[in-house]
Design a protein around this motif. Structure first.
Motif, PDB file in Angstrom:
ATOM      1  N   PHE A  21       0.890  -1.179   0.061  1.00 45.80           N
ATOM      2  CA  PHE A  21      -0.059   0.036  -0.055  1.00 45.80           C
ATOM      3  C   PHE A  21       0.970   0.979  -0.118  1.00 45.80           C
ATOM      4  N   VAL A  22       1.880   1.397   0.684  1.00 48.86           N
ATOM      5  CA  VAL A  22       2.701   2.447   1.047  1.00 48.86           C
ATOM      6  C   VAL A  22       3.491   2.693  -0.484  1.00 48.86           C
ATOM      7  N   ALA A  23       4.259   1.583  -1.082  1.00 41.23           N
ATOM      8  CA  ALA A  23       4.800   1.789  -2.258  1.00 41.23           C
ATOM      9  C   ALA A  23       3.850   2.459  -3.250  1.00 41.23           C
ATOM     10  N   ASP A  24       2.574   2.004  -3.294  1.00 45.68           N
ATOM     11  CA  ASP A  24       1.820   2.786  -4.198  1.00 45.68           C
ATOM     12  C   ASP A  24       1.550   3.980  -4.119  1.00 45.68           C
ATOM     13  N   LEU A  25       1.368   4.278  -2.646  1.00 44.67           N
ATOM     14  CA  LEU A  25       1.418   5.971  -2.297  1.00 44.67           C
ATOM     15  C   LEU A  25       2.242   6.871  -2.822  1.00 44.67           C
ATOM     16  N   VAL A  26       3.590   6.375  -2.744  1.00 49.15           N
ATOM     17  CA  VAL A  26       4.743   7.422  -2.981  1.00 49.15           C
ATOM     18  C   VAL A  26       5.196   7.062  -4.611  1.00 49.15           C
ATOM     19  N   VAL A  27       4.652   6.159  -5.236  1.00 48.61           N
ATOM     20  CA  VAL A  27       4.997   6.178  -6.629  1.00 48.61           C
ATOM     21  C   VAL A  27       4.623   7.434  -7.434  1.00 48.61           C
TER      22      VAL A  27
END
Length: 357
Positions: A21-27
């Motif tokens: 989830f976090v990885a997608d937030l910051v992409v």
């Protein structure tokens, strides 16, 4: 140009799903609707929280908390994402609600419908936003597929659907504390991955809005190993239309095809393809042009990251607009899904300690 609205997230738990989830937030991506900020991370220890932040959001400087309670008390957190195992969702949500926080809680929303109702009632009384993080429903592919089925009638009258999720897990070899083996943690294929084939059946067979949801008739069977449900097969039947679905989830076999859902109609069929039922990448409409001959039209859906960003954007916009529930995954649908899974477990013989509360 005006600046994008900002949503500041508090991340509860530092496991695999939270990392995705976090990885997608910051992409980085084009056409962003919201600026997402990782404001805080709550974990069982400060060290785990710092390691998570360093690995998954290196360009952010979130506040690290050694408890979830401290995160809930952070006034700079706009919305809490709960990524803990199923059995903790109820208490995590109730604690966050008591602190007045908006919430996006991972699927399944709770262990059973009773727990889900308790959480939603608490959120209603407190006036905070809460939604189940069923990311599949937020993907553009789902909305477009429903248009083809129910507005364009691309395959005529929809009649039947099949979908399954195979996730090979050697349950017997795992320690008793593993979430895949511990029934106190909600172990079993149904809650873990079976919810995805169930979701395909609900979104592709029922054109109703959130106020007119039909509870289908259910016929289910389950197989258990080491005290854990490892395979679930279900037939769903909509009495109002006669539409049916067969859905399956299992820990005992690897995927044999990239077709994660097939929808049949009077004038053709549609194949949804992808890595698994939670990761659809495309759908192809096979429309019959003469007996036994089909015209194929493929629709591809590339996306940034894994695809969590759609639910994150929608949630953030809901929170910033002071809504209390999601139009994509409304409370009534969360309850319907939990009620269906409760009945599947009742017929299949899967009982969790929380069912006795």
């Amino acid at each position: 140009m005006s600046e994008l609205p900002t949503c500041r997230w508090g991340i509860v738990a530092t496991g695999l799903i939270s990392s995705w989830f976090v990885a997608d937030l910051v992409v980085e991506r084009d056409g962003a609707k919201v600026k997402h900020v990782i404001q805080a991370i709550g974990s069982s220890s400060s060290e785990k929280g710092r390691e998570f932040a360093f690995k998954h959001c290196p360009n952010a400087t979130p506040t690290i908390y050694a408890s979830y309670t401290e995160l809930y008390s952070d006034p700079d957190v706009d919305c809490v994402y709960i990524g803990t195992p199923h059995s903790f969702h109820r208490q995590n949500c109730l604690d966050a609600i008591a602190a007045g926080k908006n919430i996006l809680c991972e699927k399944p929303f709770a262990i059973n419908a009773r727990e889900a109702r308790e959480v939603l009632e608490a959120a209603k009384k407190k006036g905070v936003y809460i939604a189940e993080a069923m990311w599949l429903r937020h993907r553009p592919i789902v909305a477009d597929l429903r248009k083809v089925l129910f507005e364009q009638h691309g395959i005529g009258e929809v009649s039947f659907l099949s979908s399954q999720y195979n996730l090979p897990v050697d349950v017997a070899s795992l320690p008793s504390t593993s979430r895949y083996r511990d029934v106190k943690l909600g172990a079993g294929s149904l809650l873990d991955v079976g919810i995805y084939p169930l979701t395909w059946a609900l979104v592709c067979l029922d054109p109703s809005d959130s106020q007119n949801l039909e509870l289908p008739n259910i016929l289910a069977a389950q197989t258990h190993s080491s005290g854990v449900e490892v395979t679930t097969s279900v037939i769903l039947h909509y009495a109002s239309t006669g539409r049916q679905a067969t859905i399956l989830s299992t820990f005992t076999a690897a995927p044999a095809s990239n077709v994660v859902c097939r929808i049949h109609g009077s004038k053709g069929y549609i194949d949804v393809t992808g890595h698994d039922a939670s990761h659809p990448a495309s759908f192809t409409v096979y429309r019959e042009i003469s007996q036994g001959k089909f015209e194929a039209q493929e629709h591809d859906y590339p996306h940034p990251g894994q695809g969590f960003i759609y639910e994150a954007d929608n949630t953030a916009l809901d929170v910033l607009a002071h809504h209390t529930e999601s139009a994509t995954m409304p409370w009534a649908e969360t309850i319907r899904v939990m009620e269906i899974m409760d009945e599947i477990r009742r017929q299949g013989g899967t009982v969790y300690p929380q069912d006795q509360a």
